[in-house]
Design a protein around this motif. Sequence first.
Motif, PDB file in Angstrom:
ATOM      1  N   LEU A   4    -151.137  39.822  11.293  1.00 42.41           N
ATOM      2  CA  LEU A   4    -149.986  40.749  12.247  1.00 42.41           C
ATOM      3  C   LEU A   4    -148.834  40.006  11.985  1.00 42.41           C
ATOM      4  N   PHE A   5    -148.515  38.615  11.695  1.00 38.19           N
ATOM      5  CA  PHE A   5    -147.301  38.003  11.316  1.00 38.19           C
ATOM      6  C   PHE A   5    -146.651  38.525  10.283  1.00 38.19           C
ATOM      7  N   PHE A   6    -147.603  38.689   9.183  1.00 37.57           N
ATOM      8  CA  PHE A   6    -146.960  38.909   8.023  1.00 37.57           C
ATOM      9  C   PHE A   6    -146.613  40.502   7.773  1.00 37.57           C
ATOM     10  N   ALA A   7    -147.510  41.432   8.696  1.00 36.85           N
ATOM     11  CA  ALA A   7    -147.253  42.671   8.755  1.00 36.85           C
ATOM     12  C   ALA A   7    -145.701  42.962   9.359  1.00 36.85           C
ATOM     13  N   LEU A   8    -145.328  42.271  10.430  1.00 41.34           N
ATOM     14  CA  LEU A   8    -144.265  42.210  11.307  1.00 41.34           C
ATOM     15  C   LEU A   8    -142.944  41.863  10.298  1.00 41.34           C
ATOM     16  N   VAL A   9    -143.007  40.800   9.751  1.00 39.70           N
ATOM     17  CA  VAL A   9    -142.277  40.291   8.988  1.00 39.70           C
ATOM     18  C   VAL A   9    -141.662  41.262   7.888  1.00 39.70           C
ATOM     19  N   PHE A  10    -142.916  41.880   6.954  1.00 33.96           N
ATOM     20  CA  PHE A  10    -142.530  42.979   5.981  1.00 33.96           C
ATOM     21  C   PHE A  10    -142.276  44.168   6.425  1.00 33.96           C
ATOM     22  N   THR A  11    -142.321  44.359   7.696  1.00 41.23           N
ATOM     23  CA  THR A  11    -141.932  45.699   8.150  1.00 41.23           C
ATOM     24  C   THR A  11    -140.566  45.504   8.649  1.00 41.23           C
ATOM     25  N   PHE A  12    -140.005  44.611   9.289  1.00 41.48           N
ATOM     26  CA  PHE A  12    -138.668  44.486   9.751  1.00 41.48           C
ATOM     27  C   PHE A  12    -137.844  43.490   9.028  1.00 41.48           C
ATOM     28  N   LEU A  13    -138.077  42.569   8.436  1.00 35.18           N
ATOM     29  CA  LEU A  13    -137.381  41.629   7.807  1.00 35.18           C
ATOM     30  C   LEU A  13    -137.132  41.859   6.279  1.00 35.18           C
ATOM     31  N   PHE A  14    -138.304  41.926   5.524  1.00 41.26           N
ATOM     32  CA  PHE A  14    -138.320  42.057   4.362  1.00 41.26           C
ATOM     33  C   PHE A  14    -139.015  43.259   3.970  1.00 41.26           C
ATOM     34  N   GLY A  15    -138.833  43.534   2.351  1.00 45.11           N
ATOM     35  CA  GLY A  15    -139.499  44.711   1.876  1.00 45.11           C
ATOM     36  C   GLY A  15    -139.927  44.267   0.710  1.00 45.11           C
ATOM     37  N   ILE A  16    -140.674  45.110  -0.086  1.00 49.41           N
ATOM     38  CA  ILE A  16    -141.291  44.917  -1.533  1.00 49.41           C
ATOM     39  C   ILE A  16    -141.307  46.282  -2.033  1.00 49.41           C
ATOM     40  N   VAL A  17    -140.911  46.480  -3.161  1.00 48.58           N
ATOM     41  CA  VAL A  17    -141.031  47.650  -4.322  1.00 48.58           C
ATOM     42  C   VAL A  17    -141.157  47.196  -5.568  1.00 48.58           C
ATOM     43  N   GLY A 128    -122.502  59.611  -7.129  1.00 45.73           N
ATOM     44  CA  GLY A 128    -121.201  59.072  -6.586  1.00 45.73           C
ATOM     45  C   GLY A 128    -121.668  57.771  -5.801  1.00 45.73           C
ATOM     46  N   ALA A 129    -120.406  57.292  -4.828  1.00 46.39           N
ATOM     47  CA  ALA A 129    -120.688  56.195  -4.072  1.00 46.39           C
ATOM     48  C   ALA A 129    -121.853  56.178  -3.178  1.00 46.39           C
ATOM     49  N   VAL A 130    -122.566  55.323  -2.837  1.00 47.60           N
ATOM     50  CA  VAL A 130    -123.878  55.401  -2.220  1.00 47.60           C
ATOM     51  C   VAL A 130    -123.536  54.738  -0.412  1.00 47.60           C
ATOM     52  N   ALA A 131    -123.847  55.277   0.564  1.00 49.55           N
ATOM     53  CA  ALA A 131    -123.625  54.762   1.794  1.00 49.55           C
ATOM     54  C   ALA A 131    -124.335  53.735   2.064  1.00 49.55           C
ATOM     55  N   VAL A 132    -123.749  52.680   2.610  1.00 51.42           N
ATOM     56  CA  VAL A 132    -124.486  51.261   2.721  1.00 51.42           C
ATOM     57  C   VAL A 132    -125.498  51.339   3.932  1.00 51.42           C
ATOM     58  N   ASP A 133    -125.292  52.209   4.898  1.00 53.73           N
ATOM     59  CA  ASP A 133    -126.480  52.650   5.768  1.00 53.73           C
ATOM     60  C   ASP A 133    -127.672  53.124   5.100  1.00 53.73           C
ATOM     61  N   GLY A 134    -127.703  53.754   3.910  1.00 51.96           N
ATOM     62  CA  GLY A 134    -128.832  54.477   3.227  1.00 51.96           C
ATOM     63  C   GLY A 134    -129.448  53.795   2.416  1.00 51.96           C
ATOM     64  N   THR A 135    -129.264  52.325   2.325  1.00 50.50           N
ATOM     65  CA  THR A 135    -129.596  51.286   1.364  1.00 50.50           C
ATOM     66  C   THR A 135    -130.711  50.826   2.244  1.00 50.50           C
ATOM     67  N   HIS A 136    -131.683  50.207   1.358  1.00 45.29           N
ATOM     68  CA  HIS A 136    -132.849  49.256   1.992  1.00 45.29           C
ATOM     69  C   HIS A 136    -132.611  48.020   2.434  1.00 45.29           C
ATOM     70  N   GLY A 137    -131.754  47.425   1.337  1.00 43.44           N
ATOM     71  CA  GLY A 137    -131.306  45.875   1.578  1.00 43.44           C
ATOM     72  C   GLY A 137    -131.160  45.161   0.414  1.00 43.44           C
ATOM     73  N   LYS A 138    -130.916  43.937   0.221  1.00 46.52           N
ATOM     74  CA  LYS A 138    -130.591  43.098  -0.855  1.00 46.52           C
ATOM     75  C   LYS A 138    -131.632  42.219  -1.551  1.00 46.52           C
ATOM     76  N   VAL A 139    -131.946  42.509  -2.874  1.00 45.65           N
ATOM     77  CA  VAL A 139    -132.932  41.748  -3.585  1.00 45.65           C
ATOM     78  C   VAL A 139    -132.721  40.398  -3.404  1.00 45.65           C
TER      79      VAL A 139
END
Length: 148
Positions: A4-17, A128-139
């Motif tokens: 549950l801890f890892f599921a929450l962390v990788f749902t709200f704080l981090f992502g993997i692609v 064109g330029a990308v909206a920051v709000d439409g990005t997922h995050g920084k690698v």
Amino acid sequence: MIFLFFALVFTFLFGIVQVRDEQMVPAVKEGDLAIYYRLDKNYRKGDVIVLDDNGEKQVRRVIAVAGDTVDITADGLVINGYIQQESDIYTDTEPYVSGITFPLTVDEGQVFVLADSRPNAEDSRLYGAVAVDGTHGKVITLIRRRGM
């Protein structure tokens, strides 16, 4: 509890692609796992970010931020009037015939992104330029999976 801890962390704080193309070679290769941080969207030039293009996640490099003027001339990539010397880019940066028109000034809340392997790459030269709000995050790190 641990699951549950890892599921929450990788749902709200981090992502993997998983990187599915060769457009960021040599820094990021096809098959690599990119772990990104969702909460820091204060991007700077050189940051590698995760964004959506037609429903598919892409990994691209931020080249210009709000207020910067981007141009692609016969001399190469020009930002704010200065030719860019990119030591890790091994191909020429050229505009696309069907892409956007240059010069382009990046608006507030947007970033201009390019792939590291520039020929035939899908990046801001096309959409064109990308909206920051439409990005997922920084690698923040890569896990190499080639040959596994």
